[in-house]
Design a protein around this motif. Structure first.
Motif, mmCIF file in Angstrom:
data_model
loop_
_atom_site.group_PDB
_atom_site.id
_atom_site.type_symbol
_atom_site.label_atom_id
_atom_site.label_comp_id
_atom_site.label_asym_id
_atom_site.label_seq_id
_atom_site.Cartn_x
_atom_site.Cartn_y
_atom_site.Cartn_z
ATOM 1 N N SER A 61 3.439 -9.298 4.660
ATOM 2 C CA SER A 61 2.368 -10.207 5.075
ATOM 3 C C SER A 61 1.016 -9.706 4.578
ATOM 4 O O SER A 61 0.575 -8.629 4.962
ATOM 5 C CB SER A 61 2.336 -10.319 6.602
ATOM 6 O OG SER A 61 1.128 -10.892 7.052
ATOM 7 N N VAL A 62 0.360 -10.499 3.741
ATOM 8 C CA VAL A 62 -0.960 -10.110 3.236
ATOM 9 C C VAL A 62 -1.959 -10.024 4.378
ATOM 10 O O VAL A 62 -2.815 -9.129 4.412
ATOM 11 C CB VAL A 62 -1.443 -11.083 2.145
ATOM 12 C CG1 VAL A 62 -2.854 -10.728 1.695
ATOM 13 C CG2 VAL A 62 -0.498 -11.057 0.950
ATOM 14 N N ALA A 63 -1.845 -10.921 5.339
ATOM 15 C CA ALA A 63 -2.742 -10.883 6.499
ATOM 16 C C ALA A 63 -2.578 -9.577 7.261
ATOM 17 O O ALA A 63 -3.570 -8.968 7.711
ATOM 18 C CB ALA A 63 -2.469 -12.072 7.416
ATOM 19 N N ALA A 64 -1.330 -9.122 7.416
ATOM 20 C CA ALA A 64 -1.076 -7.860 8.112
ATOM 21 C C ALA A 64 -1.620 -6.674 7.325
ATOM 22 O O ALA A 64 -2.143 -5.714 7.901
ATOM 23 C CB ALA A 64 0.418 -7.689 8.355
ATOM 24 N N ILE A 65 -1.495 -6.737 6.006
ATOM 25 C CA ILE A 65 -2.033 -5.674 5.150
ATOM 26 C C ILE A 65 -3.551 -5.606 5.290
ATOM 27 O O ILE A 65 -4.142 -4.523 5.403
ATOM 28 C CB ILE A 65 -1.642 -5.921 3.673
ATOM 29 C CG1 ILE A 65 -0.131 -5.748 3.483
ATOM 30 C CG2 ILE A 65 -2.405 -4.971 2.746
ATOM 31 C CD1 ILE A 65 0.379 -6.263 2.151
ATOM 32 N N THR A 116 -0.911 -4.289 -0.957
ATOM 33 C CA THR A 116 -1.273 -3.045 -0.286
ATOM 34 C C THR A 116 -2.227 -2.258 -1.173
ATOM 35 O O THR A 116 -3.286 -1.795 -0.722
ATOM 36 C CB THR A 116 -0.027 -2.200 0.042
ATOM 37 O OG1 THR A 116 0.793 -2.923 0.967
ATOM 38 C CG2 THR A 116 -0.423 -0.867 0.669
ATOM 39 N N LEU A 117 -1.870 -2.103 -2.439
ATOM 40 C CA LEU A 117 -2.773 -1.437 -3.375
ATOM 41 C C LEU A 117 -4.102 -2.187 -3.464
ATOM 42 O O LEU A 117 -5.179 -1.594 -3.337
ATOM 43 C CB LEU A 117 -2.133 -1.340 -4.756
ATOM 44 C CG LEU A 117 -3.055 -0.809 -5.862
ATOM 45 C CD1 LEU A 117 -3.498 0.616 -5.555
ATOM 46 C CD2 LEU A 117 -2.375 -0.894 -7.223
ATOM 47 N N SER A 118 -4.023 -3.491 -3.675
ATOM 48 C CA SER A 118 -5.226 -4.307 -3.849
ATOM 49 C C SER A 118 -6.212 -4.138 -2.699
ATOM 50 O O SER A 118 -7.406 -3.881 -2.900
ATOM 51 C CB SER A 118 -4.831 -5.783 -3.982
ATOM 52 O OG SER A 118 -5.971 -6.622 -3.952
#
Length: 248
Positions: A61-65, A116-118
Motif C-alpha cells: 500500500s503506497v498510502a501505508a508507505i 518504499t525507496l521513492s
C-alpha cells in the motif's frame, strides 16, 4: 565490531526470516534498528526480542508507505540505512496465472519496493546505504516462477537506476540475491521432519555447494553493504546461492 555505531536503519519485513537475521546483525554492529511488517503482534514480538523499534506497515500500500515515512521522520528524523526486504512468493505456470496472484506479488515485491525507496529518499542522509533483497531467480529461467522472477528482475533494474540517481548525494544502492535459504518458512508448511528434510534434499541437489544458505549470512552481506568497507560499491548485485544459478 561496532561498524555501524550511531547509524539508524530501517528494515521492511524485519519480523522474520532474512529481515530478522539482518536486524540482529545490524544491532550487533551498533546500529539502531527499526523493523516493519504487516502483522502488528509479530512485529512487536520480534522487536522486543531484538531490541528494535516496531512499526506496522503494509508494503503493498503506497498510502501505508507514506504514513510510515511520515512516522519515521517524526520520531527519528533521517536514516542511514534502508533495507527493502519485504516480499512474497507466488508459483504458477503462465497458462494458469491469475490476475489476483500477479497483482499480489507485484504489489509487494515490485510496486511496494519501488515506492518504499521513492518515499524514503527524502529521509536518507547523504552517504546513506540502500539495499534491496532480490533473488537469484531474477537471472534464472525456472518453470512456474514467471511472476516472482519478473518482480525481482524489475527490482534489480530499479536498483541500478537508483544508484545513478542518488550517486550525487553519495547514497549507494545495491542488491543481495540469495538462493535457497533456511528460514522458519519450512516449519510453517505443516510437514513433519522427514518431509522437511526431503524438500531440503531436493533443493540442495540443485546447488553445487550442496547446502542451503543461512539467513544470518545474508544479514552479514547486507551489513557489509552498509559499512565503510563497501564505500566504493554501488549498483551491484551479489548473488548468494552456492553456485545454483551457474548450474541452471
Amino acid at each position: 565490531m561496532k561498524n555501524l555505531e550511531n547509524k539508524i536503519a530501517l528494515i521492511t519485513g524485519g519480523n522474520s526470516g532474512i529481515g530478522y537475521a539482518t536486524a540482529k546483525e545490524l544491532i550487533a554492529q551498533g546500529a539502531t534498528v527499526i523493523i516493519t511488517g504487516r502483522r502488528k503482534e509479530a512485529v512487536d514480538a520480534a522487536a522486543a526480542a531484538l531490541g528494535a523499534f516496531p512499526f506496522t506497515a503494509d508494503q503493498s500500500s503506497v498510502a501505508a508507505i507514506e504514513q510510515l515515512a511520515a512516522d519515521i521522520k517524526e520520531q527519528f528524523g533521517k536514516i542511514d540505512i534502508l533495507f527493502i526486504n519485504a516480499g512474497i512468493v507466488g508459483s504458477t505456470s503462465i497458462e494458469m496465472a491469475t490476475e489476483a496472484l500477479f497483482d499480489n506479488v507485484m504489489a509487494v515485491n515490485f510496486k511496494g519496493a519501488y515506492f518504499t525507496l521513492s518515499r524514503f529518499i527524502p529521509l536518507l542522509k547523504d552517504g546513506a546505504s540502500v539495499v534491496f533483497l532480490s533473488s537469484n531467480t531474477a537471472s534464472m529461467n525456472t518453470a512456474n516462477a514467471s511472476i516472482y522472477s519478473s518482480s525481482k528482475a524489475g527490482l534489480n533494474a530499479i536498483m541500478k537506476i537508483a544508484a545513478l540517481e542518488l550517486a550525487p548525494r553519495g547514497i549507494r544502492v545495491n542488491a543481495v540475491s540469495p538462493g535457497p535459504t533456511e528460514t522458519e518458512i519450512f516449519n510453517k508448511m505443516g510437514l513433519d521432519e522427514t518431509g522437511i528434510q526431503s524438500i531440503k534434499n531436493h533443493v540442495t541437489d540443485k546447488v553445487p555447494l550442496a547446502k542451503m544458505g543461512r539467513a544470518q549470512d545474508v544479514g552479514k552481506m547486507v551489513a557489509y553493504f552498509c559499512g565503510e568497507a563497501s564505500g566504493f560499491i554501488t549498483g551491484a548485485e551479489i548473488v548468494m546461492d552456492g553456485g545454483m544459478s551457474l548450474a541452471n
